[in-house]
Design an enzyme around this catalytic site. Sequence first.
Site, PDB file in Angstrom:
ATOM      1  N   GLU A 239      63.879  57.854  77.725  1.00  0.00           N
ATOM      2  CA  GLU A 239      64.730  59.064  78.844  1.00  0.00           C
ATOM      3  C   GLU A 239      65.394  58.481  80.153  1.00  0.00           C
ATOM      4  O   GLU A 239      65.043  59.130  81.290  1.00  0.00           O
ATOM      5  CB  GLU A 239      63.413  59.451  79.214  1.00  0.00           C
ATOM      6  CG  GLU A 239      62.334  59.406  79.087  1.00  0.00           C
ATOM      7  CD  GLU A 239      60.856  60.095  79.392  1.00  0.00           C
ATOM      8  OE1 GLU A 239      61.272  61.511  79.371  1.00  0.00           O
ATOM      9  OE2 GLU A 239      59.716  59.723  79.411  1.00  0.00           O
TER      10      GLU A 239
ATOM     11  N   HIS B 228      59.065  72.191  84.419  1.00  0.00           N
ATOM     12  CA  HIS B 228      57.683  72.152  83.850  1.00  0.00           C
ATOM     13  C   HIS B 228      57.186  73.815  83.312  1.00  0.00           C
ATOM     14  O   HIS B 228      56.845  73.685  82.561  1.00  0.00           O
ATOM     15  CB  HIS B 228      56.859  71.488  83.264  1.00  0.00           C
ATOM     16  CG  HIS B 228      56.961  69.833  83.844  1.00  0.00           C
ATOM     17  ND1 HIS B 228      57.310  68.983  84.080  1.00  0.00           N
ATOM     18  CD2 HIS B 228      57.460  69.534  82.174  1.00  0.00           C
ATOM     19  CE1 HIS B 228      58.131  67.997  83.578  1.00  0.00           C
ATOM     20  NE2 HIS B 228      57.496  67.675  82.420  1.00  0.00           N
TER      21      HIS B 228
ATOM     22  N   CYS C 213      63.052  65.420  71.694  1.00  0.00           N
ATOM     23  CA  CYS C 213      62.187  66.175  72.792  1.00  0.00           C
ATOM     24  C   CYS C 213      62.203  67.159  73.466  1.00  0.00           C
ATOM     25  O   CYS C 213      61.852  67.686  73.756  1.00  0.00           O
ATOM     26  CB  CYS C 213      60.826  65.549  72.162  1.00  0.00           C
ATOM     27  SG  CYS C 213      60.762  64.198  73.625  1.00  0.00           S
TER      28      CYS C 213
ATOM     29  N   ASP D 182      64.740  64.369  81.196  1.00  0.00           N
ATOM     30  CA  ASP D 182      64.931  63.024  82.330  1.00  0.00           C
ATOM     31  C   ASP D 182      65.936  62.152  81.444  1.00  0.00           C
ATOM     32  O   ASP D 182      66.493  61.544  82.786  1.00  0.00           O
ATOM     33  CB  ASP D 182      63.783  61.972  81.806  1.00  0.00           C
ATOM     34  CG  ASP D 182      62.608  62.948  83.431  1.00  0.00           C
ATOM     35  OD1 ASP D 182      62.931  63.564  83.481  1.00  0.00           O
ATOM     36  OD2 ASP D 182      60.835  62.579  82.577  1.00  0.00           O
TER      37      ASP D 182
HETATM   38  C1  PEP Z   1      61.865  64.658  78.583  1.00  0.00           C
HETATM   39  O1  PEP Z   1      61.628  64.090  79.271  1.00  0.00           O
HETATM   40  O2  PEP Z   1      63.178  65.180  77.974  1.00  0.00           O
HETATM   41  C2  PEP Z   1      60.716  64.857  78.046  1.00  0.00           C
HETATM   42  C3  PEP Z   1      60.511  65.481  76.819  1.00  0.00           C
HETATM   43  O3  PEP Z   1      59.179  65.146  79.191  1.00  0.00           O
HETATM   44  P1  PEP Z   1      59.366  65.911  80.035  1.00  0.00           P
HETATM   45  O4  PEP Z   1      59.560  67.113  80.306  1.00  0.00           O
HETATM   46  O5  PEP Z   1      57.452  66.230  79.847  1.00  0.00           O
HETATM   47  O6  PEP Z   1      59.114  64.919  81.185  1.00  0.00           O
HETATM   48 MG    MG Z   2      60.395  63.430  80.827  1.00  0.00          MG
END
Ligand code: PEP
Ligand code: MG
Length: 576
Positions: A433, A191, A504, A457
């Site tokens: 995901e 993140h 996303c 993910d």
């Molecule tokens: C993902 O897993 O692609 C996603 C957008 O969620 P995060 O990165 O917040 O786990």
């Molecule tokens: Mg995710």
Amino acid sequence: MKKVKGLSASKGYAIGEMVVKGKHTKETPKFSITDYKAEELRFRKAQAEYNKELDALYIKTKEEISENDAEIFQAYQTILHDEELFGKALKRSAEEMVNIEYAIECECNEIVAIFETMDDEYLRERATDIQNVCKKVIEILLGGENDFLNEIEGKSDLIIVADDLAPSETVVIDKTKLRALVTEKGGVTSHTAILAKAMGIPAIVGASGILAVAETGEKALVNAFKGEIILEPTAEEEKSFALLKEEYDKKNKVYKEAEKAPAISLDGVKMNVNINSGDKESMEIFNPDVCDGIGLFRTEFLYMDGNDYPDEERQYKVYSTIAEKAKGKEVIIRTLDIGGDKEVPYMNLPKEDNPFLGYRAIRICLNEPEIFMTQLRAILRATAHGNIKIMFPMIVNLEEVLKAKEMVEKAKKQLLEEGHKVSEHVDIGIMIETPAAVMLSDVLAEHVDFFSIGSNDLIQYTTATDRLNEKVQHLYDCCNISFLRSVKMIAENAKKAGKYIGICGETASEAILIPLWLALGIDELSVAPSQLGKVKYLIGRMAKTSVQELMNEVMSMHKIEDVRARLESFLEEIDR
Ligand code: PEP
Ligand code: MG
């Protein structure tokens, strides 16, 4: 010049001054001692500790990069055991009855001053190595970390170097001064990496060995395309790097221009290009005029900010503000996705051996309905202020979707009974995901309004590769064919059910993959704000008919390297 390699998490070039988190940089204290033998003991302990650390770094670098690159750590060990240098320091400590760290600093300064007057560049470089080793020993003696935020104060053109940075730490750094982030640990979709990309700040993760050689206050060049950090650059290197950066800045201007228009392919197919948001800064810079909305509003920051759960009012304020700011464009609010690498101390979640496979996201929400209901009520109330949609993360079966939808209905009923305004219809979607959701996507599509592929993910779970573990990042590959086939399957199932589908995760803005997303009929790409222009520009340079051929070709390939090579050559053709 020294080079350290890592993985590119957010592309770009940066020139700046390093601040190394956790490294000693303040003045070394001087104080009198009464027992010089105790000082020697302290030194020997610090020496042994650092020696062990260098052993580990040598092995790791040799295994992961090359023996050549690992040799620096052996050279440091030689310096660390140089009795001429440290023997003199011990003598000074005993004779002057001063603390050992101060004595080391004095000896170090004397030796370095001699080396620095030498003509031989090689020997001058050794002076820096000696300084690095001494600083590290002093740092261990002083007991480690200094206040990192104080170090940053008053500096500009910052390159933050750290073992790892928690999203909560990244968030507090003044972005106007931040030029790049470099971490020893971590993967490309940690993140912190996502935050860096959102801010358009170059970032390199998994830069093994960087902490041993980087020093606060020194200049560095960060090439976050190649995943390379250049320390102690020569004037020549700096000059050619600056030229490279200039070229890139020019290209970026072209991309920036493309932000203003919608993303339409050469043969007239429109793709929605949205932004991902999930912190105060990205909310502030959100401009609905240059995108089609927010495709992923991560809500975790609300929970990570304070010392207690955000109450309904606070959440309602945030969600309604962003909905109003979107001026009627969609805002997809993802319900709480805590767990994994996102920790909330006050939740007191027990430490887990496999946090990414554990108690996270929808699992927590369904198990702790109070937390979930508070959030759902806040989101539903905010639907009266704009075009809000709700999305659930980490789905692995239909039961979770049905249960979550039931709770939405319950929250809606409560609110209406209490006299609150709630939009009559609120679209409900899920993130795809997990491989379980991929395989069940035909069934899940019947029960939701939209899908959004969480590729960060999905790659992690499809390839069984921890997205944060730098040791296995070579397997975390966006061109992994099983992952690409998964996206194809999800897209086909969404289309069959007539449902809207977006991506996303970070692959939404991965330039080489955009042709595949267009070919697969993905309706929406939700990307970091800094990537908007580039994504729109690239879509405008390709035709759906030709990318469909490319997609068929790629999907029949067997090797990841062949896929990447073909996609790269296609990209080169369209983005000259
Ligand atoms: C993902 O897993 O692609 C996603 C957008 O969620 P995060 O990165 O917040 O786990
Ligand atoms: Mg995710």
